[in-house]
Motif scaffolding. Structure first.
Motif, PDB file in Angstrom:
ATOM      1  N   PRO A 404       0.626  -1.559  -0.194  1.00 44.17           N
ATOM      2  CA  PRO A 404      -0.070   0.166   0.045  1.00 44.17           C
ATOM      3  C   PRO A 404       0.719   1.261  -0.053  1.00 44.17           C
ATOM      4  O   PRO A 404       1.600   1.155   0.802  1.00 44.17           O
ATOM      5  N   ASP A 405       0.221   2.055  -0.794  1.00 44.17           N
ATOM      6  CA  ASP A 405       1.143   3.198  -0.446  1.00 44.17           C
ATOM      7  C   ASP A 405       0.512   4.249   0.973  1.00 44.17           C
ATOM      8  O   ASP A 405      -0.184   3.732   1.411  1.00 44.17           O
ATOM      9  N   GLU A 406       1.308   5.318   0.870  1.00 44.94           N
ATOM     10  CA  GLU A 406       1.020   6.368   2.103  1.00 44.94           C
ATOM     11  C   GLU A 406      -0.447   6.287   2.176  1.00 44.94           C
ATOM     12  O   GLU A 406      -0.644   5.619   3.460  1.00 44.94           O
ATOM     13  N   MET A 407      -1.486   6.496   1.858  1.00 44.59           N
ATOM     14  CA  MET A 407      -2.343   7.430   1.986  1.00 44.59           C
ATOM     15  C   MET A 407      -3.672   6.158   1.713  1.00 44.59           C
ATOM     16  O   MET A 407      -4.645   6.125   2.673  1.00 44.59           O
ATOM     17  N   GLU A 408      -2.869   5.020   1.284  1.00 40.80           N
ATOM     18  CA  GLU A 408      -3.709   3.566   1.466  1.00 40.80           C
ATOM     19  C   GLU A 408      -3.026   2.998   2.525  1.00 40.80           C
ATOM     20  O   GLU A 408      -4.255   2.737   3.231  1.00 40.80           O
TER      21      GLU A 408
END
Length: 431
Positions: A404-408
Protein backbone atom coordinates in the motif's frame (compact mmCIF):
# COMPACT_ATOMS: atom_id res chain seq x y z
CA UNK A 1 -24.62 -12.16 8.63
CA UNK A 2 -20.97 -11.33 9.13
CA UNK A 3 -18.28 -11.49 6.50
CA UNK A 4 -15.46 -13.93 7.28
CA UNK A 5 -12.57 -15.39 5.34
CA UNK A 6 -14.76 -18.37 4.49
CA UNK A 7 -17.05 -16.11 2.51
CA UNK A 8 -14.57 -15.91 -0.33
CA UNK A 9 -15.88 -19.27 -1.58
CA UNK A 10 -19.50 -18.17 -1.50
CA UNK A 11 -21.05 -16.89 -4.71
CA UNK A 12 -23.30 -14.66 -2.63
CA UNK A 13 -20.26 -12.65 -1.60
CA UNK A 14 -18.54 -12.38 -4.96
CA UNK A 15 -18.47 -8.76 -6.14
CA UNK A 16 -20.58 -8.15 -9.22
CA UNK A 17 -18.60 -7.98 -12.43
CA UNK A 18 -19.99 -4.55 -13.13
CA UNK A 19 -19.20 -3.15 -9.70
CA UNK A 20 -16.73 -0.29 -10.13
CA UNK A 21 -13.78 0.36 -7.92
CA UNK A 22 -13.96 3.39 -5.69
CA UNK A 23 -13.84 6.35 -8.03
CA UNK A 24 -12.84 9.25 -5.88
CA UNK A 25 -11.25 12.60 -6.52
CA UNK A 26 -9.25 13.77 -3.52
CA UNK A 27 -7.69 17.20 -3.41
CA UNK A 28 -5.33 17.48 -0.48
CA UNK A 29 -3.54 20.46 0.98
CA UNK A 30 -1.76 20.89 4.31
CA UNK A 31 -3.78 21.77 7.39
CA UNK A 32 -3.57 25.33 8.67
CA UNK A 33 -5.77 25.06 11.74
CA UNK A 34 -7.07 22.38 14.02
CA UNK A 35 -10.78 21.52 14.00
CA UNK A 36 -13.01 22.85 16.72
CA UNK A 37 -15.30 19.83 16.79
CA UNK A 38 -14.55 16.71 18.80
CA UNK A 39 -12.92 13.92 16.85
CA UNK A 40 -14.66 10.54 16.87
CA UNK A 41 -13.23 7.93 19.18
CA UNK A 42 -13.32 5.34 16.42
CA UNK A 43 -11.79 7.69 13.90
CA UNK A 44 -9.08 9.70 15.59
CA UNK A 45 -7.13 11.49 12.86
CA UNK A 46 -3.74 10.04 12.11
CA UNK A 47 -0.83 11.70 13.84
CA UNK A 48 0.83 12.62 10.58
CA UNK A 49 -0.52 14.68 7.74
CA UNK A 50 0.39 13.41 4.26
CA UNK A 51 2.77 15.63 2.40
CA UNK A 52 1.34 17.62 -0.45
CA UNK A 53 2.41 16.23 -3.79
CA UNK A 54 1.92 18.41 -6.82
CA UNK A 55 0.30 16.55 -9.73
CA UNK A 56 1.85 16.58 -13.13
CA UNK A 57 0.46 19.03 -15.66
CA UNK A 58 -1.12 16.11 -17.47
CA UNK A 59 -1.27 12.48 -16.46
CA UNK A 60 -2.67 10.16 -19.14
CA UNK A 61 -5.94 8.68 -17.98
CA UNK A 62 -6.33 4.95 -17.62
CA UNK A 63 -9.21 5.11 -20.06
CA UNK A 64 -7.42 7.09 -22.74
CA UNK A 65 -7.00 5.22 -26.01
CA UNK A 66 -3.74 4.05 -27.46
CA UNK A 67 -2.21 6.23 -30.14
CA UNK A 68 -3.34 3.93 -32.93
CA UNK A 69 -7.02 4.17 -32.02
CA UNK A 70 -8.84 6.72 -34.16
CA UNK A 71 -12.11 6.54 -32.24
CA UNK A 72 -11.12 8.81 -29.41
CA UNK A 73 -8.62 11.61 -29.06
CA UNK A 74 -6.34 12.18 -26.09
CA UNK A 75 -7.18 15.38 -24.19
CA UNK A 76 -4.70 18.20 -24.41
CA UNK A 77 -2.70 19.11 -21.32
CA UNK A 78 -5.07 21.94 -20.47
CA UNK A 79 -8.22 19.93 -21.08
CA UNK A 80 -9.81 18.31 -18.03
CA UNK A 81 -11.61 15.04 -18.38
CA UNK A 82 -15.32 15.30 -19.05
CA UNK A 83 -17.86 14.69 -16.37
CA UNK A 84 -16.77 11.14 -15.63
CA UNK A 85 -13.46 12.15 -14.00
CA UNK A 86 -13.40 9.10 -11.80
CA UNK A 87 -12.19 6.92 -14.63
CA UNK A 88 -8.84 8.67 -14.93
CA UNK A 89 -5.62 7.56 -13.31
CA UNK A 90 -5.29 9.40 -10.01
CA UNK A 91 -2.93 12.30 -9.64
CA UNK A 92 -0.03 11.78 -7.27
CA UNK A 93 -1.98 13.16 -4.33
CA UNK A 94 -5.04 10.93 -4.74
CA UNK A 95 -5.54 7.66 -2.83
CA UNK A 96 -4.76 4.74 -5.10
CA UNK A 97 -7.79 2.91 -3.72
CA UNK A 98 -10.00 4.44 -6.37
CA UNK A 99 -7.92 3.39 -9.36
CA UNK A 100 -9.66 1.02 -11.77
CA UNK A 101 -9.75 -2.54 -10.51
CA UNK A 102 -7.56 -5.22 -12.02
CA UNK A 103 -10.54 -6.77 -13.79
CA UNK A 104 -11.43 -3.53 -15.53
CA UNK A 105 -10.54 -2.88 -19.18
CA UNK A 106 -7.02 -1.91 -20.06
CA UNK A 107 -6.03 1.68 -20.77
CA UNK A 108 -7.01 1.35 -24.41
CA UNK A 109 -10.31 0.01 -25.59
CA UNK A 110 -10.12 -3.72 -26.40
CA UNK A 111 -11.17 -4.68 -29.89
CA UNK A 112 -14.41 -6.18 -28.57
CA UNK A 113 -15.43 -2.75 -27.21
CA UNK A 114 -14.58 -0.71 -30.30
CA UNK A 115 -18.00 -1.20 -31.97
CA UNK A 116 -19.68 -0.09 -28.74
CA UNK A 117 -17.47 2.99 -28.47
CA UNK A 118 -18.12 3.84 -32.12
CA UNK A 119 -21.87 3.43 -31.65
CA UNK A 120 -21.92 5.61 -28.54
CA UNK A 121 -19.96 8.32 -30.32
CA UNK A 122 -22.34 8.17 -33.27
CA UNK A 123 -25.41 8.40 -31.04
CA UNK A 124 -23.98 11.31 -29.06
CA UNK A 125 -22.97 13.12 -32.25
CA UNK A 126 -26.49 12.82 -33.68
CA UNK A 127 -27.92 14.62 -30.66
CA UNK A 128 -25.94 17.80 -31.25
CA UNK A 129 -25.07 17.86 -34.96
CA UNK A 130 -27.90 18.54 -37.47
CA UNK A 131 -28.15 15.76 -40.07
CA UNK A 132 -27.15 16.57 -43.61
CA UNK A 133 -24.90 19.49 -42.67
CA UNK A 134 -21.12 19.72 -43.12
CA UNK A 135 -19.29 18.26 -40.14
CA UNK A 136 -16.02 19.51 -38.72
CA UNK A 137 -16.61 17.96 -35.29
CA UNK A 138 -13.62 16.37 -33.54
CA UNK A 139 -13.73 12.59 -33.15
CA UNK A 140 -15.58 11.19 -30.13
CA UNK A 141 -13.56 11.04 -26.92
CA UNK A 142 -13.54 7.87 -24.83
CA UNK A 143 -13.87 8.96 -21.20
CA UNK A 144 -14.33 5.65 -19.41
CA UNK A 145 -14.56 1.97 -20.29
CA UNK A 146 -15.36 -0.12 -17.23
CA UNK A 147 -17.65 -3.08 -16.58
CA UNK A 148 -20.20 -0.76 -14.96
CA UNK A 149 -20.27 1.70 -17.85
CA UNK A 150 -18.68 2.89 -21.07
CA UNK A 151 -18.70 6.67 -21.49
CA UNK A 152 -18.01 8.60 -24.69
CA UNK A 153 -18.17 12.33 -25.32
CA UNK A 154 -19.02 14.02 -28.61
CA UNK A 155 -18.90 17.79 -28.29
CA UNK A 156 -21.51 18.94 -25.76
CA UNK A 157 -23.06 15.46 -25.36
CA UNK A 158 -21.88 12.55 -23.21
CA UNK A 159 -23.24 9.04 -23.90
CA UNK A 160 -23.08 6.32 -21.26
CA UNK A 161 -23.77 2.63 -21.85
CA UNK A 162 -24.69 1.12 -18.50
CA UNK A 163 -23.99 -2.49 -17.55
CA UNK A 164 -26.02 -5.08 -19.41
CA UNK A 165 -27.40 -6.46 -16.14
CA UNK A 166 -28.48 -3.05 -14.82
CA UNK A 167 -31.77 -2.95 -12.96
CA UNK A 168 -33.58 -0.96 -15.63
CA UNK A 169 -36.56 -0.13 -13.47
CA UNK A 170 -34.30 1.30 -10.78
CA UNK A 171 -32.25 3.14 -13.40
CA UNK A 172 -35.40 4.67 -14.87
CA UNK A 173 -36.48 5.84 -11.40
CA UNK A 174 -33.10 7.44 -10.79
CA UNK A 175 -33.12 9.17 -14.18
CA UNK A 176 -36.59 10.51 -13.43
CA UNK A 177 -35.17 11.81 -10.16
CA UNK A 178 -32.39 13.68 -11.99
CA UNK A 179 -35.03 15.21 -14.29
CA UNK A 180 -37.41 16.23 -11.50
CA UNK A 181 -38.17 19.98 -11.45
CA UNK A 182 -37.69 20.16 -7.69
CA UNK A 183 -34.06 19.07 -8.16
CA UNK A 184 -33.22 21.69 -10.78
CA UNK A 185 -29.96 23.31 -9.78
CA UNK A 186 -28.94 20.28 -7.68
CA UNK A 187 -28.62 17.31 -10.06
CA UNK A 188 -27.44 17.42 -13.67
CA UNK A 189 -30.49 16.32 -15.70
CA UNK A 190 -30.13 13.70 -18.44
CA UNK A 191 -30.87 14.31 -22.09
CA UNK A 192 -32.65 10.97 -22.46
CA UNK A 193 -34.09 7.91 -20.73
CA UNK A 194 -32.88 4.28 -20.83
CA UNK A 195 -35.50 3.65 -23.53
CA UNK A 196 -33.55 5.63 -26.12
CA UNK A 197 -32.99 3.22 -29.03
CA UNK A 198 -29.39 2.30 -29.72
CA UNK A 199 -27.46 0.78 -32.58
CA UNK A 200 -26.37 -2.83 -32.83
CA UNK A 201 -23.46 -2.44 -30.42
CA UNK A 202 -25.59 -0.90 -27.67
CA UNK A 203 -28.84 -2.82 -28.06
CA UNK A 204 -28.24 -5.02 -25.01
CA UNK A 205 -27.18 -2.18 -22.72
CA UNK A 206 -29.27 0.78 -21.57
CA UNK A 207 -27.83 4.03 -22.91
CA UNK A 208 -28.27 7.47 -21.39
CA UNK A 209 -27.20 10.88 -22.67
CA UNK A 210 -26.01 13.82 -20.60
CA UNK A 211 -24.86 17.37 -21.21
CA UNK A 212 -21.12 17.84 -20.87
CA UNK A 213 -19.98 19.59 -17.70
CA UNK A 214 -16.54 20.77 -16.59
CA UNK A 215 -15.25 18.68 -13.66
CA UNK A 216 -13.22 19.66 -10.62
CA UNK A 217 -9.59 20.35 -11.51
CA UNK A 218 -7.30 18.25 -9.27
CA UNK A 219 -4.41 20.57 -10.14
CA UNK A 220 -5.99 23.44 -8.21
CA UNK A 221 -6.52 22.40 -4.56
CA UNK A 222 -7.50 25.90 -3.47
CA UNK A 223 -10.45 25.82 -5.88
CA UNK A 224 -11.88 22.53 -4.60
CA UNK A 225 -15.63 23.22 -4.21
CA UNK A 226 -16.14 21.70 -0.76
CA UNK A 227 -18.64 24.37 0.28
CA UNK A 228 -20.60 24.07 -2.97
CA UNK A 229 -20.72 20.27 -2.61
CA UNK A 230 -22.02 20.60 0.95
CA UNK A 231 -24.76 23.05 -0.02
CA UNK A 232 -25.89 20.80 -2.89
CA UNK A 233 -26.04 17.83 -0.51
CA UNK A 234 -28.04 19.80 2.05
CA UNK A 235 -30.55 20.82 -0.62
CA UNK A 236 -30.74 17.23 -1.88
CA UNK A 237 -31.30 15.85 1.61
CA UNK A 238 -34.06 18.37 2.29
CA UNK A 239 -35.98 17.26 -0.81
CA UNK A 240 -38.66 14.61 -0.29
CA UNK A 241 -37.78 11.45 -2.27
CA UNK A 242 -40.36 10.33 -4.84
CA UNK A 243 -42.23 7.12 -3.86
CA UNK A 244 -40.79 4.69 -6.46
CA UNK A 245 -37.16 5.54 -5.68
CA UNK A 246 -35.12 2.47 -4.60
CA UNK A 247 -32.80 2.44 -1.57
CA UNK A 248 -29.45 4.18 -1.76
CA UNK A 249 -26.74 1.68 -2.78
CA UNK A 250 -23.84 2.81 -0.58
CA UNK A 251 -23.87 -0.07 1.96
CA UNK A 252 -24.20 -2.67 -0.80
CA UNK A 253 -21.14 -1.26 -2.56
CA UNK A 254 -19.18 -1.36 0.70
CA UNK A 255 -20.09 -5.04 1.15
CA UNK A 256 -18.92 -5.84 -2.37
CA UNK A 257 -15.61 -4.09 -1.71
CA UNK A 258 -15.03 -6.27 1.36
CA UNK A 259 -15.94 -9.42 -0.58
CA UNK A 260 -13.53 -8.43 -3.33
CA UNK A 261 -10.73 -7.97 -0.78
CA UNK A 262 -11.38 -11.39 0.77
CA UNK A 263 -11.35 -13.06 -2.64
CA UNK A 264 -8.11 -11.31 -3.60
CA UNK A 265 -6.26 -12.17 -0.36
CA UNK A 266 -7.54 -15.54 0.89
CA UNK A 267 -6.09 -16.36 4.30
CA UNK A 268 -3.87 -13.26 4.33
CA UNK A 269 -3.44 -11.63 7.72
CA UNK A 270 -3.45 -8.17 6.14
CA UNK A 271 -7.23 -8.33 5.77
CA UNK A 272 -7.92 -9.12 9.43
CA UNK A 273 -8.09 -5.52 10.75
CA UNK A 274 -10.36 -4.53 7.86
CA UNK A 275 -12.62 -7.54 8.45
CA UNK A 276 -12.73 -6.81 12.18
CA UNK A 277 -13.72 -3.20 11.53
CA UNK A 278 -16.36 -4.43 9.08
CA UNK A 279 -17.85 -6.90 11.56
CA UNK A 280 -18.08 -4.15 14.18
CA UNK A 281 -20.52 -2.22 11.99
CA UNK A 282 -24.28 -2.61 12.42
CA UNK A 283 -26.07 -4.79 9.86
CA UNK A 284 -27.57 -1.86 7.95
CA UNK A 285 -24.12 -0.39 7.24
CA UNK A 286 -23.04 -3.77 5.82
CA UNK A 287 -26.00 -3.83 3.43
CA UNK A 288 -27.70 -6.63 5.36
CA UNK A 289 -30.67 -4.70 6.77
CA UNK A 290 -32.57 -1.46 6.35
CA UNK A 291 -31.20 1.57 8.20
CA UNK A 292 -33.04 2.78 11.31
CA UNK A 293 -36.46 4.08 10.31
CA UNK A 294 -35.78 7.58 11.61
CA UNK A 295 -32.78 7.86 9.27
CA UNK A 296 -33.91 5.92 6.21
CA UNK A 297 -36.33 8.26 4.46
CA UNK A 298 -33.95 10.90 3.11
CA UNK A 299 -32.98 11.48 -0.50
CA UNK A 300 -29.29 10.54 -0.81
CA UNK A 301 -26.69 10.66 -3.58
CA UNK A 302 -24.99 7.46 -2.42
CA UNK A 303 -21.46 8.05 -3.75
CA UNK A 304 -20.36 11.59 -2.96
CA UNK A 305 -16.84 12.77 -3.73
CA UNK A 306 -15.46 15.73 -5.67
CA UNK A 307 -15.44 13.74 -8.89
CA UNK A 308 -19.23 13.86 -8.76
CA UNK A 309 -19.45 17.59 -9.41
CA UNK A 310 -19.37 19.47 -12.71
CA UNK A 311 -19.96 23.03 -13.82
CA UNK A 312 -22.88 23.26 -16.21
CA UNK A 313 -23.40 24.97 -18.56
CA UNK A 314 -19.70 24.59 -19.35
CA UNK A 315 -17.34 26.14 -18.60
CA UNK A 316 -18.50 28.55 -15.88
CA UNK A 317 -21.98 27.42 -14.87
CA UNK A 318 -22.94 26.51 -11.30
CA UNK A 319 -21.76 23.29 -9.71
CA UNK A 320 -24.16 20.35 -10.04
CA UNK A 321 -24.08 16.78 -8.74
CA UNK A 322 -23.75 14.01 -11.33
CA UNK A 323 -23.99 10.20 -11.43
CA UNK A 324 -27.29 9.12 -9.87
CA UNK A 325 -26.58 5.40 -10.31
CA UNK A 326 -26.39 4.93 -6.52
CA UNK A 327 -28.99 7.51 -5.47
CA UNK A 328 -31.99 6.54 -3.39
CA UNK A 329 -33.63 6.62 0.02
CA UNK A 330 -31.36 6.22 3.01
CA UNK A 331 -29.38 7.81 5.82
CA UNK A 332 -28.04 11.21 4.68
CA UNK A 333 -24.95 10.71 6.86
CA UNK A 334 -23.66 8.35 4.16
CA UNK A 335 -23.17 11.28 1.79
CA UNK A 336 -21.00 13.07 4.36
CA UNK A 337 -19.15 9.92 5.37
CA UNK A 338 -16.41 9.82 2.73
CA UNK A 339 -15.06 13.32 3.50
CA UNK A 340 -15.49 12.54 7.21
CA UNK A 341 -13.51 9.31 6.84
CA UNK A 342 -10.77 11.04 4.86
CA UNK A 343 -10.51 13.78 7.47
CA UNK A 344 -10.40 11.31 10.35
CA UNK A 345 -7.66 9.30 8.63
CA UNK A 346 -5.55 12.38 7.92
CA UNK A 347 -6.17 12.42 4.16
CA UNK A 348 -8.41 15.52 4.07
CA UNK A 349 -7.10 18.74 5.62
CA UNK A 350 -9.01 19.89 8.74
CA UNK A 351 -9.81 23.28 7.21
CA UNK A 352 -11.42 21.60 4.21
CA UNK A 353 -13.48 19.31 6.43
CA UNK A 354 -14.66 22.25 8.55
CA UNK A 355 -15.50 24.26 5.44
CA UNK A 356 -17.59 21.35 4.16
CA UNK A 357 -19.30 20.70 7.49
CA UNK A 358 -20.05 24.37 8.22
CA UNK A 359 -21.50 24.93 4.74
CA UNK A 360 -23.73 21.85 5.10
CA UNK A 361 -25.04 23.02 8.46
CA UNK A 362 -25.58 26.59 7.26
CA UNK A 363 -27.67 25.25 4.37
CA UNK A 364 -29.93 23.34 6.76
CA UNK A 365 -28.66 19.84 6.03
CA UNK A 366 -30.46 17.24 8.19
CA UNK A 367 -27.67 14.64 8.49
CA UNK A 368 -26.08 16.29 11.55
CA UNK A 369 -27.27 18.72 14.25
CA UNK A 370 -26.99 22.41 13.47
CA UNK A 371 -24.59 22.78 16.40
CA UNK A 372 -22.45 20.58 18.58
CA UNK A 373 -20.72 17.29 17.92
CA UNK A 374 -21.57 15.77 14.49
CA UNK A 375 -19.84 12.43 15.06
CA UNK A 376 -22.67 10.52 16.78
CA UNK A 377 -24.55 10.82 13.47
CA UNK A 378 -21.53 10.36 11.18
CA UNK A 379 -19.54 7.67 12.97
CA UNK A 380 -21.12 4.49 11.58
CA UNK A 381 -21.17 5.64 7.97
CA UNK A 382 -17.65 7.09 8.22
CA UNK A 383 -16.35 3.78 9.55
CA UNK A 384 -18.10 1.93 6.71
CA UNK A 385 -16.48 4.18 4.08
CA UNK A 386 -13.10 3.74 5.78
CA UNK A 387 -13.49 -0.03 5.51
CA UNK A 388 -14.64 0.21 1.89
CA UNK A 389 -11.66 2.34 0.88
CA UNK A 390 -9.18 0.11 2.73
CA UNK A 391 -10.71 -3.05 1.25
CA UNK A 392 -10.45 -1.75 -2.31
CA UNK A 393 -6.87 -0.65 -1.64
CA UNK A 394 -5.83 -4.10 -0.41
CA UNK A 395 -7.52 -5.84 -3.33
CA UNK A 396 -5.69 -3.56 -5.75
CA UNK A 397 -2.37 -4.09 -4.04
CA UNK A 398 -2.85 -7.85 -4.32
CA UNK A 399 -3.69 -7.60 -8.02
CA UNK A 400 -0.73 -5.34 -8.75
CA UNK A 401 1.81 -7.13 -6.55
CA UNK A 402 2.73 -4.08 -4.48
CA UNK A 403 2.50 -2.73 -0.95
CA UNK A 404 0.00 0.00 0.00
CA UNK A 405 1.07 3.56 -0.67
CA UNK A 406 0.98 6.27 1.99
CA UNK A 407 -2.66 7.22 1.68
CA UNK A 408 -3.86 3.64 1.30
CA UNK A 409 -1.96 2.78 4.46
CA UNK A 410 -3.63 5.65 6.32
CA UNK A 411 -7.04 4.14 5.57
CA UNK A 412 -5.88 0.62 6.50
CA UNK A 413 -4.42 1.93 9.77
CA UNK A 414 -7.75 3.60 10.51
CA UNK A 415 -9.43 0.19 10.24
CA UNK A 416 -6.97 -1.18 12.78
CA UNK A 417 -7.97 1.59 15.20
CA UNK A 418 -11.66 0.97 14.55
CA UNK A 419 -11.20 -2.75 15.22
CA UNK A 420 -9.86 -2.03 18.72
CA UNK A 421 -12.83 0.14 19.70
CA UNK A 422 -15.00 -1.49 22.42
CA UNK A 423 -17.96 -3.26 20.75
CA UNK A 424 -20.47 -1.82 23.20
CA UNK A 425 -19.42 1.72 22.27
CA UNK A 426 -19.44 0.96 18.55
CA UNK A 427 -22.91 -0.52 18.86
CA UNK A 428 -24.08 2.60 20.64
CA UNK A 429 -23.15 4.96 17.83
CA UNK A 430 -26.02 6.85 16.29
CA UNK A 431 -27.44 6.12 12.86
Amino acid sequence: MRTTSADRDSADHEPADHEPADRELVIHKPATREPATREPATHEPAAREPATREPAIHEPAAHEPAAHEPAAHEPAAHEPAAHEPAAHEPAAHEPAAHEPAAHEPAAHAPAIHKPLIHDLGTLAHRLHHPPGTPCACPPPQLLADRPDGTVVRSGPVVAKAHAADSDREALAARLALASAPELTGILLPPLSTPDTPGTAGTALRPVTFWPYGVPVDPRDPDAAPWAAAAVLLARLHRTAPPPPLPPMRGPVKAARAVARMIAALPGDGAVLPVQAAWRALPAWARGEAAPPAARSGFLCHGDLHLGQLVRHPAPDGPWLLIDVDDAGRGDPAWDLARPAAWYAAGVLAPQDWLLFLDAYRSAGGPAVPAEGDPWPQLDVAARALTVQTAAVALAKCAAEGRVPDEMEQLMIDSCARIATFPPELAAGSAS
